[in-house]
Enzyme design. Sequence first.
Site, PDB file in Angstrom:
ATOM      1  N   LYS A  48       6.840 -10.139   2.514  1.00  0.00           N
ATOM      2  CA  LYS A  48       6.000 -11.364   2.315  1.00  0.00           C
ATOM      3  C   LYS A  48       7.251 -12.492   1.795  1.00  0.00           C
ATOM      4  CE  LYS A  48       2.831  -9.572  -1.045  1.00  0.00           C
ATOM      5  NZ  LYS A  48       1.505  -9.438  -2.145  1.00  0.00           N
ATOM      6  N   ARG A  69       2.380  -0.684  -1.670  1.00  0.00           N
ATOM      7  CA  ARG A  69       1.389  -1.082  -0.512  1.00  0.00           C
ATOM      8  C   ARG A  69       2.301  -1.368   0.180  1.00  0.00           C
ATOM      9  NH1 ARG A  69      -0.867  -5.764   1.413  1.00  0.00           N
ATOM     10  NH2 ARG A  69      -3.399  -5.639   1.502  1.00  0.00           N
TER      11      ARG A  69
HETATM   12  N1  HH2 Z   1      -0.506  -8.372  -1.268  1.00  0.00           N
HETATM   13  C1  HH2 Z   1      -1.849  -9.043  -0.676  1.00  0.00           C
HETATM   14  C2  HH2 Z   1      -3.149  -8.754  -0.431  1.00  0.00           C
HETATM   15  N2  HH2 Z   1      -3.818  -7.797  -1.067  1.00  0.00           N
HETATM   16  N3  HH2 Z   1      -3.365  -6.390  -3.117  1.00  0.00           N
HETATM   17  C3  HH2 Z   1      -3.049  -5.930  -3.765  1.00  0.00           C
HETATM   18  N4  HH2 Z   1      -3.290  -5.158  -5.071  1.00  0.00           N
HETATM   19  N5  HH2 Z   1      -1.392  -6.906  -4.124  1.00  0.00           N
HETATM   20  C4  HH2 Z   1      -0.384  -7.039  -3.206  1.00  0.00           C
HETATM   21  O1  HH2 Z   1       0.651  -7.349  -3.261  1.00  0.00           O
HETATM   22  C5  HH2 Z   1      -1.295  -7.387  -1.990  1.00  0.00           C
HETATM   23  C6  HH2 Z   1      -2.625  -6.738  -2.306  1.00  0.00           C
HETATM   24  C7  HH2 Z   1      -0.981  -9.597   0.884  1.00  0.00           C
HETATM   25  O2  HH2 Z   1      -0.252  -9.275   1.745  1.00  0.00           O
HETATM   26  P1  HH2 Z   1      -1.357  -9.114   3.637  1.00  0.00           P
HETATM   27  O3  HH2 Z   1      -1.261  -7.866   3.788  1.00  0.00           O
HETATM   28  O4  HH2 Z   1       0.370  -9.370   4.672  1.00  0.00           O
HETATM   29  O5  HH2 Z   1      -2.247 -10.337   3.374  1.00  0.00           O
HETATM   30  P2  HH2 Z   1      -3.849 -10.344   3.561  1.00  0.00           P
HETATM   31  O6  HH2 Z   1      -3.917  -9.660   2.398  1.00  0.00           O
HETATM   32  O7  HH2 Z   1      -4.176 -11.672   3.641  1.00  0.00           O
HETATM   33  O8  HH2 Z   1      -3.721  -9.725   5.052  1.00  0.00           O
END
Ligand code: HH2
Length: 269
Positions: free
Chosen positions: A211, A247
């Site tokens: 992040k 995660r």
């Molecule tokens: N962070 C992202 C997406 N979903 N879900 C939960 N429960 N907790 C989190 O911290 C979280 C989440 C963002 O991360 P990323 O996979 O890099 O981005 P994207 O989901 O936009 O592809």
Amino acid sequence: MTTPLVMGVVNATPDSFSDGGQHFGFDQALAHARRLVAEGADILDIGGESTRPGAEPVAESEEIDRVAPLIAAIRAEGGVRISCDTMKPAVARAACAAGADIWNDVTALGRVPESAAVAAELGCTVVLMHMQGEPATMQADPRYEDVVAEVEAFLLARAEAAVGAGVRRDRIWLDPGIGFGKTVEHNLQLLRALDRLAGHGLPVVLGVSRKRFIRSIDAAAKDAGDRLGGSLAAALWGVGKGAAVLRVHDVRETVQAVKVWASIAEGAA
Ligand code: HH2
């Protein structure tokens, strides 16, 4: 002390935060999922719509087309729990029909009024995550009087609303939503006080992997792929404060870090 579960991220999106669509497309996403299972993931979190600021919204049917066949293929191979990262009840429904066990909702079942009732009907585990504002604008100027108290109160209220709609309490996980409408200082305060959130008897999910706050602390970590060290440091801090699920994008490294941490912590208890 229990060892946390590792939830590996599989993005079936062309515009995700951290891997820039590297795993977009069914074949690539399935290959990535297999790799994460081989690396020791306990859960795979499948997402078909990015929550990145400025990301294009995805139509329900398109999101279902991205995630449902992938979930079905992973389910057919077995060996892992499957979560679907979506804000839409229709997508959660299709995901569970394809074999998902968990609905990960960054809006804590708040985007659509019927979400909690759908979650109850599906009987899946739900991840209720805190976010201030909307993904498109959430990082513009996030403000709190007391971020820890506000996030905690929000999540407990959402958990009660879910229970009220028929979701079983033992199927509710909480997530402070690191980076979702929060400054670096807000994120750090939430991490410092994670044990407070974990003290309510509901498993806490922590998403710190790759992040942006890591870049704010270490300017050299410009690209998401440069943030492994910071991701592991924050994840282990979270484990020490009671996180039950991590995660992450880097499954193998996280599994190893958690094993070493747990071996040391067991003897020290
Ligand atoms: N962070 C992202 C997406 N979903 N879900 C939960 N429960 N907790 C989190 O911290 C979280 C989440 C963002 O991360 P990323 O996979 O890099 O981005 P994207 O989901 O936009 O592809």
